[in-house]
Design an enzyme around this catalytic site. Structure first.
Site, short mmCIF file in Angstrom:
data_model
loop_
_atom_site.label_atom_id
_atom_site.label_comp_id
_atom_site.label_asym_id
_atom_site.label_seq_id
_atom_site.Cartn_x
_atom_site.Cartn_y
_atom_site.Cartn_z
N GLU A 1 -18.77 -2.66 -27.48
CA GLU A 1 -19.96 -3.50 -27.38
C GLU A 1 -20.08 -4.10 -25.98
OE1 GLU A 1 -17.78 -3.45 -29.85
OE2 GLU A 1 -19.00 -2.64 -31.48
N HIS B 1 -19.37 -7.87 -42.34
CA HIS B 1 -20.66 -7.18 -42.32
C HIS B 1 -21.76 -8.09 -42.84
CE1 HIS B 1 -17.67 -3.91 -42.60
NE2 HIS B 1 -18.50 -3.22 -41.86
C1 LIG Z 1 -16.15 -3.98 -33.13
C2 LIG Z 1 -16.72 -3.00 -34.07
N1 LIG Z 1 -17.75 -2.22 -33.68
C3 LIG Z 1 -18.32 -1.34 -34.55
C4 LIG Z 1 -17.86 -1.22 -35.83
C5 LIG Z 1 -18.54 -0.26 -36.83
N2 LIG Z 1 -17.66 0.89 -37.12
C6 LIG Z 1 -16.83 0.87 -38.18
S1 LIG Z 1 -15.86 2.25 -38.25
C7 LIG Z 1 -16.58 2.89 -36.86
C8 LIG Z 1 -16.10 4.21 -36.33
C9 LIG Z 1 -14.66 4.18 -35.92
O1 LIG Z 1 -14.24 5.46 -35.52
P1 LIG Z 1 -12.72 5.79 -35.24
O2 LIG Z 1 -12.10 4.72 -34.44
O3 LIG Z 1 -12.66 7.15 -34.68
O4 LIG Z 1 -11.99 5.72 -36.66
P2 LIG Z 1 -12.15 6.70 -37.92
O5 LIG Z 1 -13.24 6.11 -38.76
O6 LIG Z 1 -12.46 8.04 -37.41
O7 LIG Z 1 -10.85 6.66 -38.64
C10 LIG Z 1 -17.57 2.03 -36.37
C11 LIG Z 1 -18.40 2.29 -35.19
C12 LIG Z 1 -16.79 -2.06 -36.20
N3 LIG Z 1 -16.26 -2.02 -37.43
N4 LIG Z 1 -16.24 -2.93 -35.31
#
Ligand SMILES: Cc1ncc(C[n+]2csc(CCOP(=O)(O)OP(=O)(O)O)c2C)c(N)n1
Ligand SMILES: Cc1ncc(C[n+]2csc(CCOP(=O)(O)OP(=O)(O)O)c2C)c(N)n1
Ligand SMILES: [Mg+2]
Ligand SMILES: [Mg+2]
Lengths: 338, 413, 338, 413
Positions: free
Chosen positions: C60, C129
């Site tokens: 962010e 959330h």
């Molecule tokens: C600070 C923050 N930004 C955005 C999100 C929304 N979000 C939740 S999971 C995710 C994707 C994460 O991807 P990754 O790190 O590759 O983990 P995976 O789900 O593939 O295990 C996002 C963008 C969040 N939870 N926290």
């Protein structure tokens, strides 16, 4: 009893806690070998070692994030953010983690971190060395917010903060590190040793977090203030010759509503004063609370005297700073109203 | 003369409708990467650790090469069981979400080895800082599924007392930290925990997991910097399952270099490992743990794997990737691979496997029934509402006492 | 006129601005090919290209930092933060940079960035959330803060935000993306097309930032609210059978004090309502302002109805959410007082 | 058996009282590092770019090797003049601070080449995102010292209208961005600016500077990630002057690897250059600019130098480092080295040098007098106080109009 300025009192609090509790550690930028840019940690690394008074990389988010981990592992970290203006890179760790950890784990994990940070203007620091962001942190549930106004309180409250199992953000009004300041930059600087609250016991003591102090009793109007403004408000009351009851809040969150209510019920009038910007600032909470609690005692609207809703400008520091005259004016106004 | 620059946009290998294309995934034969002594200084570590991939199980299911951790059949069966248990749990919970019994869920299908093997390679007293997709850590450490289910149900025995969404577990006694909804925050916390262990002279280490997408967050940098500067006894894992939510690993910066390559720039060794290769994950974790525990320093591990299912129950992957992509994943399935290995060496059989699957399914159902007996979203026993106001602070301050009263007054109205 | 829900209206605003102004770009996590986790940017990348609707890494701070740079280079970035709960890693760039750039450069540089972010609870999102952090951002000078309560306003205000040369933080109450919500989770969901404000012109129009709207005139008490709470307050007034004047603030900063003052001077009573936590929340500013502006018209204290001062708990969502009954109770109370 | 781990604390090479010790500084002969074609892909770039140091001027002052940019004597003299001008300006302003004429100052002594050479290697339309210690950028781009002085005085012609502390300049027309008190924030902003240039198909590039201490901030990681993912036309400079305030570069993570080594992990080339070697800084910047402008991608440059003076006027370096450390710096002084080079090739002389120093001193004094005529901290003309309320927003909102009135009313009291 020894005389101390704020810097010495803060240093003494950490010294005592490092000595008493092997789990207390300090971490921050330039706090170790150098002793801190305001010298609050002077001598502590030499005394307690590099593993307990730790020079950190320039990463406020890393300082707070790692302090949380240390706290979870049983330490009591005291993290210094060099200026309150630089706390924002640590915001996510404070807001999303530090403040919520106990809640989200139903008490199984918590991190008793104290964050010390110098705040406020009046040192020609311009817009990035003068901020008072306390209002933001008072909006968080799960952290306590403290701001002392004198050496005695600073030491007692800092020890209490370090011992507190809740995270505490401890704001240090840097303008009064070396002496009380009544808001008049043209007067010669006054050292702390002329002030009664510079008598500070050398040994351990605590002051309760969550308790305000009436620093001057009065009948006509209640003045709510903290930090540097406690001194300005006293000068303003003298200047305006108003019989003000001046309350030094000391802890901003949780707020000592009882002390405030009792005072305003008596005086019927209230002025809230801070250096931070006004809109949605901490003064708003004070005004909102006071009118909720004391509506039927109020004879006039609660006035706010604050920094203007602009950044803190280098050149116009003293036009920005809510000094004696601005507070005095509000005191007069609130007394005229009815 | 200069060309007119244009913004470069990384593209995933394939979009819906196209054929899966994993040609970008480095393929090296199992056993080909050297295994240096864990006390080796960074500068003396071979580049293959980062640019190749540590693999132990070859295509026939034989464990080969210097990284073979030489696990006993018992241990491998233990691992297989816990991977299967994780899978059975995931499948059940997804079904329960579909039936409206829980509000949210996230599966780890295809990534079970990442968690289970790592948990086994660490000591029970080592502190784990999980992401939301390493439920295998809990299971391998022997956590009862009922506990996990209680959390997902926010029921009367939920260890979070209803305060977190499903899957945001923690386990104090099991030394597993609380899962946060905010990505990557656990990374510098793990480093801080490890620093504290070093400060106290204790020899437990910390390990943390994030996804490759999460490595873009600031806290990745904070963790790497602090781990490097203080040589913290910590293992920092990046689970590269190729996707964040809809964006592939290139959007997180994986287009040019493996995520493991981030390590050396900070003075931290990086290792890339086949995350679907149970013994390889075990071996690499063991290696990093030995480094950390001996004071040699932190390690960054990239676990290459594939997220087989949707990101979460709120996601629909058919919108952004080919439907059959999982089948094309070159490293197969971690459960199948370990199973083949065990069978090949006479330590397992299709029959035993089928029986175990059945046993676990039955166990999960029994556990679910038990969990539901502690309450569901709609049936008692419920958590006490007044709990809402507890644990904000160690002691409840006056304004929360007042708010609690206010809530009760409203209810009595 | 076409009917739109909030998602469609927000999508339409960006669609129109991407079309009208080649300098408008969108950036955020999963907003491009996928169209956004709430689908607010659905179809826009296909229509305007990958260089204008950009999938961002999960950072962010990077999204906002780079958007500022783009803004300085003449673009009008619309940055999406996937959930308002995840805005904190971007805090430093927002507070220290975005909000202050124009001031510190005396107008030479500025970045007309719009930050869109879904906020609020009621979707079983638990503590990460469901947050409503708008209060924090209203304390910053230099950014505007907007929160619409219906599709028509959402589109008009979002276009205005994108065209505004000041940075705007545009909060989208996600609970009402698909239909107005009166606070009762047990009632069947109502789609937007039953609501008059779902009539949304397909073409370009703007609504002024800084202007509140009286959504229901009344005589007995002024209700200040925004976002989801506008619908809850209307239901509460019906439920309590109170002749409330309900003001949808729409812009939280700068605040439309005139509309508020006129109303409270008429009704003599005021209730401020929001979903965010109470202490030092935005309701404090509303209460503080109202009592300053209308003290002599007030017949009762200004009450605040807000989320409790705890994180948003998954299991107790509806005990936390300041629903119809809590608002109704406050309306009754404030009318009884005098 | 494991050893008991202890927290590792990086130690500076020498503390006050000890002898300076720069044995940790990599020393390679000038001209020894190869210069690859600027369009070379990362994987084909030689490691020496990072682990050695690009140097052009040898100990005798001859420019040698592939990185010699072959600058004309004119250009070199231009560079020398601007380095000297920067130094004269710094010296004067420090004196003015000592006399209480300005409230704060930060010198760049010893680091002048870092800024001046880079500015010359870039096009005037390239956008610069400076830290507070690259004042040479402004001067090399032809900015009048009077403008800079006006800012430090917060006087009636201050381009910041009194809103920033001294040295926080900006220069819209000169394409130099505003300096922030918050470290590293300009880094992702520069990347965003460059992304915008690429989006618009314009061929200007961006360059940003931070100190090595500042590289620990989150925004470093944000900038690197975004620059890598979108291949942004940007040059990211880390000025490693060995110190943050009191902490040496090891506290920022420089103990194990050069800061330039951070680049490749992100898929970005890193180059380490002798920051006190004018032609070398020029050449490396030119190389990176060519990469950026042609769309090949971003570059991370580490400029190795030494902060000769105090961090700022609030600092006292004798508290944390040996007094004579600067003299021991192995790479000498950038002004002396360029001067020697020019003299050696008959393009300069001690006499001309002395005359130039005098000329600049006089010019700085004249400029100071002029700046003071636009007001000082204590003498008019002052900025209009009402300006305090301008530029918070594009248009002043009602509450600020009211506050402005309130301030005026107070004054009239
Ligand atoms: C600070 C923050 N930004 C955005 C999100 C929304 N979000 C939740 S999971 C995710 C994707 C994460 O991807 P990754 O790190 O590759 O983990 P995976 O789900 O593939 O295990 C996002 C963008 C969040 N939870 N926290
Ligand atoms: C976010 C932030 N944290 C802390 C500071 C205080 N501070 C100002 S300069 C400085 C040291 C910076 O060191 P470096 O990046 O090496 O730059 P140098 O001064 O050596 O040029 C610090 C800690 C700040 N300005 N901003
Ligand atoms: Mg992933
Ligand atoms: Mg430095």
């Amino acid at each position: 009893m020894p005389r101390m300025n704020m810097v010495q009192a803060i240093n003494s609090a950490m010294d005592i806690m490092l000595d008493r509790d092997p789990n207390v550690i300090c971490i921050g930028q330039d706090i170790g070998y150098f002793g801190g840019v305001f010298r609050c940690t002077d001598g502590l690394q030499r005394k307690y070692g590099e593993h307990r008074v730790i020079d950190a990389p320039i990463a406020e988010g890393g300082i707070i994030g790692s302090a949380i981990g240390m706290g979870v592992n049983g330490l009591r970290p005291v993290a210094e953010i060099q200026f309150a203006d630089y706390i924002y890179p640590g915001c996510d760790q404070i807001i999303s983690e530090l403040a919520r950890l106990r809640y989200r784990t139903a008490g199984d994990f918590f991190a008793p971190v104290t964050i010390r940070t110098p705040c406020g203007g009046g040192i020609r620091g311009g817009q990035t060395h003068s901020q008072s962001p306390e209002g933001i942190f008072t909006h968080l549930c799960g952290v306590k917010v403290v701001m002392p106004s004198n050496p005695y309180d600073a030491k007692g409250l800092l020890i209490a903060a370090i011992e507190d199992d809740d995270p505490v953000i401890f704001f240090e009004p840097k303008r009064i590190y070396n002496g009380p300041f009544d808001g008049d930059p043209d007067k010669p600087a006054v050292p702390w040793n002329t002030h009664p609250h510079s008598e500070v016991p050398a040994e351990y003591y605590t002051l309760p977090i969550g308790r305000a102090e009436i620093v001057r009793p009065g009948e006509d109007v209640t003045v709510l203030c903290y930090g540097t403004m406690v001194h300005v408000c006293q000068a303003a009351a003298d200047f305006a010759e108003v019989d003000a009851e001046i309350i030094d809040l000391r802890t901003l969150s949780p707020l000592d509503v009882t002390t405030i209510r009792q005072s305003v019920e008596k005086t019927g009038r209230c002025v809230a004063v801070h250096e931070a910007t006004r809109f949605s600032g901490y003064g708003a909470e004070l005004a909102a609370t006071v009118q909720e609690e004391c509506f039927y005692s109020l004879e006039a609207p609660i006035l706010r005297v604050t920094g203007w809703d602009t950044p803190y400008p280098h050149a116009f520091e003293w036009d920005y700073f809510p000094g004696k005259r601005r507070v005095a004016k509000a005191l007069e106004q609130v007394l005229e109203m009815s | 003369m200069t060309r007119t620059p244009r913004l470069h946009i990384p593209h995933p290998p394939a979009r819906p409708g196209a054929d899966p294309d994993f040609s970008y995934v480095t393929r090296v034969p199992a056993g080909s990467v050297p295994r240096p002594d864990p006390h080796t200084r960074l500068r003396d570590l071979p580049n293959e650790l980062i640019y190749d991939i540590v693999r132990v199980l070859d295509d026939e299911g034989t464990a080969v090469g210097p990284w073979d951790p030489g696990l006993d059949p018992d241990e491998l069966q233990f691992g297989l069981r816990h991977m299967l248990e994780t899978r059975a749990f995931d499948d059940h919970m997804l079904r329960m979400h579909r039936q409206g019994k829980i509000s949210f869920y996230m599966k780890s299908r295809g990534e079970e080895a990442v968690a289970v093997a790592a948990a086994m390679a660490l000591k029970p007293s080592d502190m784990l800082f999980p992401s939301y997709r390493v439920q295998g850590l809990q299971i391998a450490r022997g956590r009862s599924l009922v506990d996990l289910m209680n959390q997902c149900l926010s029921n009367s025995r939920d260890m979070c007392k209803g305060r977190q969404m499903p899957i945001m577990y923690h386990w104090k006694r099991g030394n597993i930290f609380s899962i946060s909804g905010n990505l990557t925050t656990q990374y510098p916390q793990a480093v801080g925990w490890a620093m504290a262990a070093a400060i106290k002279g204790e020899d437990d280490i910390a390990a943390a997991w994030i996804g490759e997408g999460s490595s873009a967050e600031a806290d990745f940098h904070h963790a790497m910097t602090f781990a490097s500067v203080y040589r913290a006894p910590v293992i920092l894992n990046i689970v590269n399952n190729q996707y964040a939510i809809s964006t592939f690993q290139g959007t997180a910066g994986g287009e040019h270099r493996p995520f493991a390559a981030r390590g050396p720039g900070y003075g931290i060794p990086g290792i890339r490992v086949d995350g679907n290769d149970f013994p390889a994950v075990y071996a690499v974790t063991q290696w990093a743990a030995e480094r950390a525990r001996s004071g040699t320093g932190p390690t960054l591990i990239e676990l290459v794997t594939y997220r087989v299912d949707a990101h979460s129950t709120s996601d629909d992957p058919s919108r952004y990737r080919p439907k059959n992509e999982a089948d094309a994943w070159p490293y197969g399935d971690p459960v199948e691979r370990l199973k083949t290995h065990l069978i090949r060496f006479g330590q397992w059989s299709e029959t035993r496997h089928a029986a175990l699957v059945e046993e676990l399914k039955a166990q999960v159902e029994r556990d679910w029934a038990e969990a539901c007996s502690y309450g569901t979203m709609t049936a008692p026993p419920f958590l006490d509402k007044n709990e809402l106001f507890e644990d904000v602070y160690a002691d409840m301050p006056p304004h929360l006492i007042a708010q609690k009263k206010q809530m009760r007054a409203l209810e009595e109205d």
